[in-house]
Enzyme design. Structure first.
Site, PDB file in Angstrom:
ATOM      1  CD  GLN A  17     -16.578   7.096 -18.199  1.00 24.69           C
ATOM      2  OE1 GLN A  17     -17.062   6.005 -18.039  1.00 24.69           O
ATOM      3  NE2 GLN A  17     -17.304   8.110 -18.612  1.00 24.69           N
ATOM      4  CB  THR A  74       4.586  17.368 -20.423  1.00 25.88           C
ATOM      5  OG1 THR A  74       3.274  17.582 -20.940  1.00 25.88           O
ATOM      6  CG2 THR A  74       4.503  16.626 -19.112  1.00 25.88           C
ATOM      7  CG  ASN A  96      -7.469   9.063 -22.162  1.00 25.42           C
ATOM      8  OD1 ASN A  96      -6.721   9.456 -21.274  1.00 25.42           O
ATOM      9  ND2 ASN A  96      -8.753   9.359 -22.196  1.00 25.42           N
ATOM     10  CG  PHE A  97      -2.828  13.130 -24.322  1.00 28.14           C
ATOM     11  CD1 PHE A  97      -3.549  13.949 -23.476  1.00 28.14           C
ATOM     12  CD2 PHE A  97      -1.563  12.719 -23.942  1.00 28.14           C
ATOM     13  CE1 PHE A  97      -3.024  14.361 -22.260  1.00 28.14           C
ATOM     14  CE2 PHE A  97      -1.026  13.116 -22.731  1.00 28.14           C
ATOM     15  CZ  PHE A  97      -1.758  13.935 -21.890  1.00 28.14           C
ATOM     16  CD  GLU A 139     -19.521   5.645 -23.279  1.00 21.77           C
ATOM     17  OE1 GLU A 139     -18.549   5.528 -22.536  1.00 21.77           O
ATOM     18  OE2 GLU A 139     -20.076   4.660 -23.810  1.00 21.77           O
ATOM     19  CG  ASP A 168     -15.574   7.234 -22.112  1.00 24.13           C
ATOM     20  OD1 ASP A 168     -14.821   7.265 -23.091  1.00 24.13           O
ATOM     21  OD2 ASP A 168     -16.289   8.180 -21.778  1.00 24.13           O
ATOM     22  N   GLY A 247     -30.003 -13.724 -26.173  1.00 21.98           N
ATOM     23  CA  GLY A 247     -29.677 -15.107 -26.497  1.00 21.98           C
ATOM     24  C   GLY A 247     -30.890 -15.889 -26.960  1.00 21.98           C
ATOM     25  N   GLY A 248     -30.805 -17.183 -26.856  1.00 24.83           N
ATOM     26  CA  GLY A 248     -31.866 -18.049 -27.356  1.00 24.83           C
ATOM     27  C   GLY A 248     -33.015 -18.246 -26.376  1.00 24.83           C
ATOM     28  CD  GLN A 249     -33.051 -20.559 -22.918  1.00 26.23           C
ATOM     29  OE1 GLN A 249     -34.269 -20.720 -22.826  1.00 26.23           O
ATOM     30  NE2 GLN A 249     -32.236 -21.565 -23.171  1.00 26.23           N
TER      31      GLN A 249
HETATM   32  N1  CAO Z   1       1.401  19.752 -19.828  1.00 24.90           N
HETATM   33  C1  CAO Z   1       1.275  20.426 -20.977  1.00 24.90           C
HETATM   34  N2  CAO Z   1       0.380  20.108 -21.935  1.00 24.90           N
HETATM   35  C2  CAO Z   1      -0.417  19.049 -21.694  1.00 24.90           C
HETATM   36  C3  CAO Z   1      -0.330  18.299 -20.509  1.00 24.90           C
HETATM   37  C4  CAO Z   1       0.635  18.693 -19.546  1.00 24.90           C
HETATM   38  N3  CAO Z   1       0.778  18.046 -18.404  1.00 24.90           N
HETATM   39  N4  CAO Z   1      -1.258  17.321 -20.560  1.00 24.90           N
HETATM   40  C5  CAO Z   1      -1.894  17.447 -21.732  1.00 24.90           C
HETATM   41  N5  CAO Z   1      -1.396  18.493 -22.411  1.00 24.90           N
HETATM   42  C6  CAO Z   1      -1.798  18.967 -23.741  1.00 24.90           C
HETATM   43  C7  CAO Z   1      -1.653  17.924 -24.811  1.00 24.90           C
HETATM   44  O1  CAO Z   1      -0.311  17.826 -25.190  1.00 24.90           O
HETATM   45  C8  CAO Z   1      -2.556  18.482 -25.888  1.00 24.90           C
HETATM   46  O2  CAO Z   1      -1.866  19.524 -26.567  1.00 24.90           O
HETATM   47  P1  CAO Z   1      -1.803  19.670 -28.181  1.00 24.90           P
HETATM   48  O3  CAO Z   1      -3.183  19.529 -28.677  1.00 24.90           O
HETATM   49  O4  CAO Z   1      -1.222  21.048 -28.355  1.00 24.90           O
HETATM   50  O5  CAO Z   1      -0.905  18.617 -28.678  1.00 24.90           O
HETATM   51  C9  CAO Z   1      -3.652  19.165 -25.076  1.00 24.90           C
HETATM   52  O6  CAO Z   1      -3.172  19.228 -23.744  1.00 24.90           O
HETATM   53  C10 CAO Z   1      -5.012  18.554 -25.029  1.00 24.90           C
HETATM   54  O7  CAO Z   1      -5.056  17.179 -25.276  1.00 24.90           O
HETATM   55  P2  CAO Z   1      -6.327  16.528 -25.979  1.00 24.90           P
HETATM   56  O8  CAO Z   1      -6.433  17.002 -27.397  1.00 24.90           O
HETATM   57  O9  CAO Z   1      -6.223  15.076 -25.765  1.00 24.90           O
HETATM   58  O10 CAO Z   1      -7.563  17.110 -25.128  1.00 24.90           O
HETATM   59  P3  CAO Z   1      -9.014  17.566 -25.615  1.00 24.90           P
HETATM   60  O11 CAO Z   1      -9.693  18.018 -24.371  1.00 24.90           O
HETATM   61  O12 CAO Z   1      -8.990  18.551 -26.724  1.00 24.90           O
HETATM   62  O13 CAO Z   1      -9.706  16.237 -26.173  1.00 24.90           O
HETATM   63  C11 CAO Z   1     -10.521  13.967 -26.036  1.00 24.90           C
HETATM   64  C12 CAO Z   1     -10.279  15.304 -25.296  1.00 24.90           C
HETATM   65  C13 CAO Z   1     -10.981  12.983 -24.995  1.00 24.90           C
HETATM   66  C14 CAO Z   1     -11.602  14.161 -27.096  1.00 24.90           C
HETATM   67  C15 CAO Z   1      -9.226  13.480 -26.693  1.00 24.90           C
HETATM   68  O14 CAO Z   1      -8.213  13.447 -25.730  1.00 24.90           O
HETATM   69  C16 CAO Z   1      -9.347  12.114 -27.343  1.00 24.90           C
HETATM   70  O15 CAO Z   1      -9.929  11.948 -28.415  1.00 24.90           O
HETATM   71  N6  CAO Z   1      -8.752  11.079 -26.697  1.00 24.90           N
HETATM   72  C17 CAO Z   1      -8.709   9.728 -27.223  1.00 24.90           C
HETATM   73  C18 CAO Z   1     -10.053   9.048 -27.118  1.00 24.90           C
HETATM   74  C19 CAO Z   1     -10.561   9.019 -25.712  1.00 24.90           C
HETATM   75  O16 CAO Z   1      -9.925   8.594 -24.779  1.00 24.90           O
HETATM   76  N7  CAO Z   1     -11.808   9.411 -25.570  1.00 24.90           N
HETATM   77  C20 CAO Z   1     -12.482   9.246 -24.312  1.00 24.90           C
HETATM   78  C21 CAO Z   1     -12.813  10.520 -23.767  1.00 24.90           C
HETATM   79  S1  CAO Z   1     -13.917  10.328 -22.434  1.00 24.90           S
HETATM   80  O17 CAO Z   1     -13.228   9.208 -21.574  1.00 24.90           O
END
Ligand code: CAO
Length: 425
Positions: A17, A74, A96-97, A139, A168, A247-249
């Protein structure tokens, strides 16, 4: 009509998100947002909270309008080559990985700068640099760590998270502003930069009035909080203040006609000092206008429970909309508690494009929230979210200059995938 961000290319590496809300804003405002997703899988939200079997979820569709989708592995060498070409071509990379994921993929900030010194790299992370920088964050964790939960809820209950996705979507908004600022700066310097919006910081920014109150505690009790009038001593930290106004109201949520059966038959009512006399007349207590202990705001602070109980006796005789109709012409600030059902059916919000109906080839029509920001020189048109990899071939060919044969090779080696055909729209 041209769009403000026409010509700006965004490499959208966001998911869930926070990041998608940011890039959706940029897409609405005209940027070409190219969402890079894992072949066969895509953004995890496509298949979360599914309500129509086989179709992208509302969670996904409502956060990814106006974007194009390309699938790309990738972690594969050929996929990295494609990604490198995207980095070279685009103006902004948004991600936002989890912390470190981009570095593990081989695209550290240093490497990105080598590839494209004009690139702006914008990230959402849960926390900024420090002991928690490696944490994965969702979130509600951000709402808790940013000070919102400890200050939300009632004094005699546990901390509460709010339905507004301030961690988020709130951070997505912050990041969008950071990107626009960096783009503006790049106009003058020619250089890109790294932009970081930690969710904890974004939530705290939205809770700044509570940090204000934390410091005011040193000067004595917070007199506008209901607990002051109730004689409950203050502790060391800003307390939960129920529905007290920030606030103050002084303000409260009060019952309206029908509250016994309708969970949303309530109004917010603010006893703004400037309209105190009108409030007294409306609720039938004209003598409070001049009565000692009631006439001025400071005198009233220890009587807020009594005053709001009296106002509530009046609001309970009216519907929440009648309260609005009576109070609005008198400049008394009130607001109905609107349910999501009422918002979905609100004609005014439809007219302004804030609630929009969008058609989707897999799921049919659905409602979404359009741009909450309006411009006099630009219309914001909401276009449906892309299917997974829907634009893979056109992005590879038209944006990156790949030939038909090269696209076929990328498909056959699994770097990208074959995209399902869309039935006639
Ligand atoms: N091709 C190949 N690999 C890919 C890819 C693609 N196109 N897109 C993503 N990946 C891989 C990433 O490289 C990562 O791999 P590694 O862990 O081996 O390096 C993996 O997919 C997963 O990425 P992630 O760890 O970000 O995903 P998750 O589901 O485990 O975690 C989240 C999700 C949201 C907790 C985490 O991304 C995070 O903390 N983000 C930052 C804070 C944030 O934005 N939080 C809000 C979440 S709700 O809006």
């Amino acid at each position: 009509m041209s769009k403000a961000l026409d010509g700006v290319k965004i490499l959208d590496f966001t998911h869930v998100q926070s990041g998608p809300t940011c890039t959706q804003l940029l897409a609405w405002f005209g940027a070409d947002v190219i969402k890079v997703e894992r072949p066969g899988v895509g953004d995890a939200t496509r298949k979360q909270l599914v309500d129509v079997e086989g179709a992208d979820s509302l969670y996904f569709t409502m956060l990814n309008h106006n974007k194009r989708s390309i699938t790309l592995n990738t972690k594969n060498e050929k996929g990295k080559e494609v990604l490198e070409r995207l980095v070279k071509t685009c103006d902004v990379l948004v991600e936002n990985f989890a912390p470190g994921a981009l570095d593990r993929m081989g695209f550290s900030w240093e490497r990105i700068q080598e590839i494209n010194p004009r690139m702006i790299m914008a990230s959402v992370k849960g926390f900024g640099p420090g002991p928690y920088e490696d944490c994965k964050v969702y979130e509600n964790v951000a709402q808790c760590a940013g000070g919102s939960a400890s200050t939300t809820g009632f004094l005699d209950g546990p901390p509460v998270v709010t339905g507004a996705q301030i961690g988020d979507s709130g951070t997505g908004l912050h990041l969008a502003l950071g990107i626009m600022t960096a783009l503006f700066h790049r106009e003058r310097t020619g250089k890109g930069q790294k932009v970081l919006a930690p969710m904890q910081d974004g939530v705290l920014n939205l809770c700044r009035v509570k940090l204000r109150d934390q410091q005011r505690l040193k000067a004595g009790p917070l007199k506008e909080y209901s607990q002051f009038g109730e004689g409950i001593p203050f502790g060391e930290a800003t307390p939960r203040a129920g529905n007290d106004s920030g606030g103050g109201q002084p303000g409260r949520i009060l019952k309206c006609k029908g509250w016994e059966t309708d969970p949303n038959a309530y109004t917010y009512f603010i006893t703004q000092a400037a309209v105190w006399e009108k409030i007294c007349d409306v609720i039938g207590e004209p003598e409070w206008k001049t009565k000692a202990g009631y006439a001025t705001p400071p005198e009233r602070l220890d009587k807020l429970n009594e005053i709001f109980e009296r106002i509530e006796q009046w609001t309970m005789t009216k519907s929440k909309f009648e309260v609005m109709e009576i109070c609005n012409p008198l400049d008394i600030p009130v607001g109905p508690i609107l349910s999501m059902k009422e918002i979905a059916e609100d004609e005014g919000l439809r007219k302004t494009g804030t609630v929009v109906e969008v058609d989707h080839p897999e799921r049919g029509p659905y409602l979404t929230v359009g741009s909450p920001i309006k411009f006099s020189g630009m219309d914001v048109e909401v276009k449906r979210s892309p299917l997974l990899g829907e634009h893979t071939a056109e992005i590879l060919k038209d944006v990156l200059g790949y030939s038909e044969e090269e696209v076929e090779e990328l498909k056959s080696t699994g770097v990208t995938d074959v995209v399902k055909k869309i039935a006639a729209e």
